[in-house]
Enzyme design. Structure first.
Site, mmCIF file in Angstrom:
data_model
loop_
_atom_site.group_PDB
_atom_site.id
_atom_site.type_symbol
_atom_site.label_atom_id
_atom_site.label_comp_id
_atom_site.label_asym_id
_atom_site.label_seq_id
_atom_site.Cartn_x
_atom_site.Cartn_y
_atom_site.Cartn_z
ATOM 1 N N LYS A 29 0.832 -1.439 -0.318
ATOM 2 C CA LYS A 29 -0.253 -0.160 0.299
ATOM 3 C C LYS A 29 0.966 1.650 -0.505
ATOM 4 O O LYS A 29 0.748 2.272 -0.684
ATOM 5 C CB LYS A 29 -1.268 0.287 1.113
ATOM 6 C CG LYS A 29 -2.150 1.164 1.592
ATOM 7 C CD LYS A 29 -3.193 1.017 2.486
ATOM 8 C CE LYS A 29 -2.640 1.254 3.312
ATOM 9 N NZ LYS A 29 -3.548 1.264 4.912
ATOM 10 N N HIS A 49 -3.536 -4.973 13.772
ATOM 11 C CA HIS A 49 -2.941 -4.035 13.369
ATOM 12 C C HIS A 49 -2.315 -3.087 14.311
ATOM 13 O O HIS A 49 -4.109 -2.488 14.383
ATOM 14 C CB HIS A 49 -2.978 -3.671 11.656
ATOM 15 C CG HIS A 49 -2.191 -2.633 10.675
ATOM 16 N ND1 HIS A 49 -1.882 -1.549 11.862
ATOM 17 C CD2 HIS A 49 -1.633 -2.819 10.146
ATOM 18 C CE1 HIS A 49 -0.520 -0.967 11.323
ATOM 19 N NE2 HIS A 49 -0.874 -1.797 9.780
ATOM 20 N N GLU A 106 3.695 -7.213 8.537
ATOM 21 C CA GLU A 106 3.549 -6.331 6.788
ATOM 22 C C GLU A 106 4.089 -4.853 7.370
ATOM 23 O O GLU A 106 3.212 -4.285 7.381
ATOM 24 C CB GLU A 106 2.347 -6.763 7.319
ATOM 25 C CG GLU A 106 1.312 -7.418 7.060
ATOM 26 C CD GLU A 106 -0.580 -7.135 8.005
ATOM 27 O OE1 GLU A 106 -1.018 -6.001 7.155
ATOM 28 O OE2 GLU A 106 -1.686 -8.669 8.158
#
Length: 391
Positions: A61, A189, A265
């Site tokens: 992203k 997250h 991530e």
């Protein structure tokens, strides 16, 4: 000599790199983004060293650029995908499907089918509605259930939009078992630019309770924990020791059984410091006694993060005169297109260059061509030869 804006700190990019950026700007024009793939490699290796038992899946992203994908793929890295376009990018780069996971908690059925056609078989969900979409593919997929851990101190609190509270986890795991869908683990997250490693530790401890509860409820043992991203980057000039930052995370993970695989991530951490931005002065004026410099990039371009809360970058010039308060504004015919209304810069002439470091995350990828001002050209410096190529 180089002058800097507000937060007067030494320019982290060395003079050799700055000279190269200047030469590239003369060759290709501005605005320009210079991507140093050596720095991408270094950032990845630093985080891998700080989290030695965690498989790093780069989140595309912040910078979904094929040169970044190639660089990380050559290092044996893995990837975190969330859209069909990201699936297509890693496929184009020759990434093996076994190296990817699809982490968007909300997907169309066509998105699931697109990822499956590439070979991605691990997906994330956070609701029963999403769970039912996988019933036709239950023999092909494994899922991760995303938990929510709100973090008001994060630059972006992703738990506001995604994830379930711990109390809702076991009911969803039970429902997945009833539907015959394999849930291999949990994900979370803690939010972008998380400066407190304790946020990770708390989430890891809460996930462990869910893992143990699943076994106690007869739901079977899960084998994967995805600790997400959010690893911080310094925009102030004060370095962050990522190895020291991750020490509490390493300790928290060390108490887990060897049968559990850990995933992270990272996105911003891998690419933020790897890109330098170069723009030039289009024109200038005096407004209310303050000099306004009209630059050839702005908040509709590479500085879009200024609108939605990204950390403030610092600005640099090759000039060496005394600095004065000024405003840096973008090129469009929109009054909100102001990059910084509280900047200290030397006197600049039309055509002078202004440099910004730490521009790798959420810049090129969020730029628009509003008002028909073109996005910044992106130049990749290849790791081995350091040859400038148009991205």
């Amino acid at each position: 000599m180089m002058s800097v804006s507000t937060l007067a700190q030494p320019f982290a990019t060395n003079n050799e790199h700055l000279s190269l950026c200047t030469a590239l700007a003369k060759q290709h024009g501005t605005p320009l983004l210079v991507l140093d793939l050596n720095q991408v490699r270094e950032n990845y290796l630093q985080l891998a060293n700080a989290l030695p038992n965690v498989a790093l899946h780069y989140a595309l992203k912040p910078l979904p650029h094929i040169d970044v994908v190639h660089t990380l793929n050559e290092l044996g890295g893995s990837f975190d995908l969330a859209t069909n376009g990201e699936v297509d990018l890693v496929a184009q780069a020759g990434v093996a499907p076994s190296q990817v996971i699809h982490t968007h908690p909300i997907k169309r059925v066509s998105d699931i089918e697109h990822a499956l056609s590439y070979g991605c078989t691990t997906f994330v969900f956070d609701s029963e509605n999403e769970l039912h979409k996988f019933v036709p593919y239950r023999d092909q997929v494994e899922l991760l259930l995303r938990l929510s851990f709100p973090n008001k101190d994060a630059a972006a609190d992703l738990s506001k939009k995604f994830g379930v509270i711990r109390a809702d986890a076991l009911p969803l795991l039970k429902r997945a078992k009833e539907l015959g869908i394999r849930v291999r683990g949990l994900s979370f997250h803690v939010g972008s630019q998380t400066m407190d490693a304790g946020k990770y530790v708390h989430a890891i401890e809460q996930c462990k309770i869910v893992f143990e509860g699943a076994v106690a409820e007869g739901l079977g043992a899960m084998n994967t924990l995805d600790i997400g991203g959010g690893f911080p980057v310094s925009y102030s000039g004060q370095p962050i020791d990522i190895f020291e930052f991750c020490a509490p995370i390493r300790d928290a993970l060390s108490s887990w059984p060897d049968t559990v695989q850990f995933i992270a991530e990272p996105g911003r951490f891998i690419v933020a410091s790897a890109m330098t931005h170069v723009m030039s002065v289009m024109g200038q004026s005096k407004r209310g006694g303050t000099t306004w410099y009209y630059m050839d990039d702005g908040v509709y371009g590479a500085f879009s993060g200024r609108v939605y809360g990204e950390p403030d970058q610092r600005f640099y010039s090759l000039a060496h005169e005394d600095v004065q308060p000024c405003v840096l504004t973008g090129p469009t015919c929109d009054s909100i297109d102001v990059i910084s209304d509280n900047c200290l810069m030397p006197a600049l002439a039309d055509g002078d260059l202004v440099f910004t470091e730490n521009m790798g995350a959420y810049t090129w990828t969020t730029s628009t061509e509003f008002n028909f001002f073109a996005k910044a050209t992106l130049i990749s410096l290849q790791p081995s030869l350091m040859v400038a190529q148009v991205g």
